[in-house]
Write an enzyme that holds these catalytic residues in place. Sequence first.
Site, PDB file in Angstrom:
ATOM      1  N   LYS A 147       0.858  -1.185   0.000  1.00 55.29           N
ATOM      2  CA  LYS A 147       0.000   0.000   0.000  1.00 55.29           C
ATOM      3  C   LYS A 147       0.892   1.232   0.000  1.00 55.29           C
ATOM      4  O   LYS A 147       1.458   1.609   1.012  1.00 55.29           O
ATOM      5  CB  LYS A 147      -0.932   0.041   1.214  1.00 55.29           C
ATOM      6  CG  LYS A 147      -2.106   0.956   0.923  1.00 55.29           C
ATOM      7  CD  LYS A 147      -2.636   1.738   2.079  1.00 55.29           C
ATOM      8  CE  LYS A 147      -1.851   2.898   2.540  1.00 55.29           C
ATOM      9  NZ  LYS A 147      -1.825   4.053   1.627  1.00 55.29           N
ATOM     10  N   GLU A 163       9.555   0.887  10.975  1.00 50.94           N
ATOM     11  CA  GLU A 163      10.596   1.920  10.789  1.00 50.94           C
ATOM     12  C   GLU A 163       9.875   3.246  10.969  1.00 50.94           C
ATOM     13  O   GLU A 163       9.103   3.656  10.105  1.00 50.94           O
ATOM     14  CB  GLU A 163      11.204   1.827   9.385  1.00 50.94           C
ATOM     15  CG  GLU A 163      11.882   0.508   9.062  1.00 50.94           C
ATOM     16  CD  GLU A 163      13.194   0.312   9.792  1.00 50.94           C
ATOM     17  OE1 GLU A 163      13.612   1.208  10.555  1.00 50.94           O
ATOM     18  OE2 GLU A 163      13.798  -0.754   9.618  1.00 50.94           O
ATOM     19  N   CYS A 171      13.814  10.470   7.436  1.00 48.03           N
ATOM     20  CA  CYS A 171      13.702   9.987   8.821  1.00 48.03           C
ATOM     21  C   CYS A 171      15.046  10.119   9.548  1.00 48.03           C
ATOM     22  O   CYS A 171      15.080  10.277  10.755  1.00 48.03           O
ATOM     23  CB  CYS A 171      13.216   8.553   8.829  1.00 48.03           C
ATOM     24  SG  CYS A 171      14.222   7.490   7.797  1.00 48.03           S
TER      25      CYS A 171
HETATM   26  P1  NAD Z   1       2.239   7.980   7.828  1.00 47.42           P
HETATM   27  O1  NAD Z   1       2.431   7.189   9.071  1.00 47.42           O
HETATM   28  O2  NAD Z   1       1.205   9.054   7.854  1.00 47.42           O
HETATM   29  O3  NAD Z   1       1.839   7.043   6.616  1.00 47.42           O
HETATM   30  C1  NAD Z   1       2.653   5.960   6.189  1.00 47.42           C
HETATM   31  C2  NAD Z   1       1.791   4.949   5.466  1.00 47.42           C
HETATM   32  O4  NAD Z   1       0.883   4.358   6.393  1.00 47.42           O
HETATM   33  C3  NAD Z   1       0.929   5.545   4.357  1.00 47.42           C
HETATM   34  O5  NAD Z   1       0.905   4.648   3.265  1.00 47.42           O
HETATM   35  C4  NAD Z   1      -0.425   5.656   5.018  1.00 47.42           C
HETATM   36  O6  NAD Z   1      -1.488   5.675   4.096  1.00 47.42           O
HETATM   37  C5  NAD Z   1      -0.435   4.408   5.890  1.00 47.42           C
HETATM   38  N1  NAD Z   1      -1.353   4.433   7.035  1.00 47.42           N
HETATM   39  C6  NAD Z   1      -1.822   5.507   7.709  1.00 47.42           C
HETATM   40  N2  NAD Z   1      -2.645   5.112   8.705  1.00 47.42           N
HETATM   41  C7  NAD Z   1      -2.684   3.758   8.679  1.00 47.42           C
HETATM   42  C8  NAD Z   1      -3.348   2.757   9.468  1.00 47.42           C
HETATM   43  N3  NAD Z   1      -4.140   3.077  10.493  1.00 47.42           N
HETATM   44  N4  NAD Z   1      -3.155   1.466   9.155  1.00 47.42           N
HETATM   45  C9  NAD Z   1      -2.330   1.118   8.135  1.00 47.42           C
HETATM   46  N5  NAD Z   1      -1.697   2.012   7.357  1.00 47.42           N
HETATM   47  C10 NAD Z   1      -1.856   3.312   7.626  1.00 47.42           C
HETATM   48  O7  NAD Z   1       3.661   8.567   7.444  1.00 47.42           O
HETATM   49  P2  NAD Z   1       4.017   9.612   6.291  1.00 47.42           P
HETATM   50  O8  NAD Z   1       3.535  10.965   6.704  1.00 47.42           O
HETATM   51  O9  NAD Z   1       3.609   9.065   4.970  1.00 47.42           O
HETATM   52  O10 NAD Z   1       5.622   9.576   6.327  1.00 47.42           O
HETATM   53  C11 NAD Z   1       6.411  10.373   7.142  1.00 47.42           C
HETATM   54  C12 NAD Z   1       6.865   9.613   8.364  1.00 47.42           C
HETATM   55  O11 NAD Z   1       7.581   8.433   7.992  1.00 47.42           O
HETATM   56  C13 NAD Z   1       7.835  10.394   9.243  1.00 47.42           C
HETATM   57  O12 NAD Z   1       7.477  10.246  10.589  1.00 47.42           O
HETATM   58  C14 NAD Z   1       9.175   9.728   8.981  1.00 47.42           C
HETATM   59  O13 NAD Z   1      10.126   9.846   9.995  1.00 47.42           O
HETATM   60  C15 NAD Z   1       8.759   8.321   8.785  1.00 47.42           C
HETATM   61  N6  NAD Z   1       9.802   7.598   8.065  1.00 47.42           N
HETATM   62  C16 NAD Z   1      10.548   6.657   8.747  1.00 47.42           C
HETATM   63  C17 NAD Z   1      11.576   5.982   8.109  1.00 47.42           C
HETATM   64  C18 NAD Z   1      12.399   4.944   8.817  1.00 47.42           C
HETATM   65  O14 NAD Z   1      13.011   4.133   8.142  1.00 47.42           O
HETATM   66  N7  NAD Z   1      12.439   4.908  10.135  1.00 47.42           N
HETATM   67  C19 NAD Z   1      11.843   6.264   6.767  1.00 47.42           C
HETATM   68  C20 NAD Z   1      11.086   7.239   6.124  1.00 47.42           C
HETATM   69  C21 NAD Z   1      10.051   7.882   6.775  1.00 47.42           C
END
Ligand code: NAD
Length: 480
Positions: free
Chosen positions: A173, A248, A282
Amino acid sequence: MYQSQMLIDGRDLPLEEGGDRRAVIYNPANQEAVAEVAVGSRQDARLALQAAERAFLLWSKTSSQKRGEILHEAAGRVRDSSERIARLLTLEQGKPLKYARTEVLSSADVLDYYAEEGKRNYGEWITGPRSRSIVLRQPIGVAALITPWNYPVDLLAWKVAPCLAAGCTFVAKPPSLAPLAATEFVRAVSQAGLPAGAANVVHGPGGEVGAELVESPISRKIAFTGETATGRSIMAAAAAHIKRVSLELGGQSPFIVCADADIKAAAASAAQRAFSNMGQICISVNRIYMADEVAEAFTAELVARAEGFKIGSGLDPEVDLGPMFSRAQRVKTREHVADALEKGAELLSGGREPEGEAYEKGYFFLPTVLDRADHKMKVMREETFGPVAPLMKFKSMEEAISLANDSPYGLAAYIFTSDLKTALLAAEGLEAGGIGVNVNNVVDLQAPFGGWKESGLGRELGRWGLEAYMETKHIRLGMG
Ligand code: NAD
């Protein structure tokens, strides 16, 4: 306008078949419509999971050599389509095309790496007094791969490649507002000789499609990258079936500049890791701690670097920094900068949008340097996910380590020093999954990547990334 189709059971789902729910994807550099995407439903997620479950019966029994051949073929197909995928990535996410290319090509490298690593899934043999034990690692089953918008292709490749190499199948997704390049990546992989249904993509809202993928009893493994708050809710939902989870999550990474550091190299590294991808990484540098003695020289060098970036549309080959991904990201960044200034920080550079017609319609923001930051400010405690580098001085290494560890996050930490003992003691004391010593990146395809504390659970990349898609089985043979 480009149309992005979901991929379910080996078939592209034309937009008309996705019902009447559509979303338009906009270019963050000028807010022009780029593509139309079908918005999937819980039912689409279920169909994709069922397809992946059927395909698992075949794929899990395919030899690792054959899986390796197919993964190499997939890598070649991604390389062949890399220009097209990279352009979509720039159009939907904003990053400069040269970095979009690097992201797509390095995703092909991940596929090549796991094509070989999958063959090294060796078992173990244990000799007991009246028995023998064999230890096997077998694929977990269907995996749900859920990813964010900042590196939509790379972060998906980190999951797709080990998942397939282990013998698992998946439903991906991609992020709702940047699904185009990720979907094309999976499409290229799916055409490399996988059984129909082994690789699926469903678009749609996280709270609906993502939630179905997490809650369904069919998925046995959840690999998620995204915000800590989302990761927490996914972990809670996965508890219902005690599913395997890899999370992550967010970061708030410190960068320590010691008195004996190469100041020019440290400033160049800090600027690059704080501002590239507009700070939407991140493992971005979020807090910079400078030894008193070098603070002035480091600050001057950092400000000069911050002001040297060329900003503009990602399609312009000269550009270093594109727009931010969304209005919401820019609003949050502005709010964090305002909060810091109210609490006593001094603005040394940036802090606003660039001026000029070229910037009027996009979510641009200038690289921002803040002096006299402290731990009461949001920029030092929360994840800004914007191009902001706050500076704070320290007097001793103990103080620097304690400030660096004063965070619920623990993804990456950086230290610049020319003394090996200082580097090793700091690396041992810093609470983070990845420590960069005189380097501003803790990602290496062959090494584990992941977070301590609220930055995550489990590891991706290297052999750790493969193990994350395997269950362990002990077979005991009686010899009495
Ligand atoms: P997000 O958590 O809003 O969304 C990530 C994904 O999860 C999207 O595809 C979203 O549609 C899905 N999602 C949202 N709610 C959900 C639920 N209840 N159940 C299942 N899926 C769900 O994150 P974002 O705003 O897209 O990305 C930014 C964040 O990602 C930042 O916090 C960043 O630090 C983190 N990030 C972490 C890493 C790492 O490797 N640690 C790498 C890149 C980004």
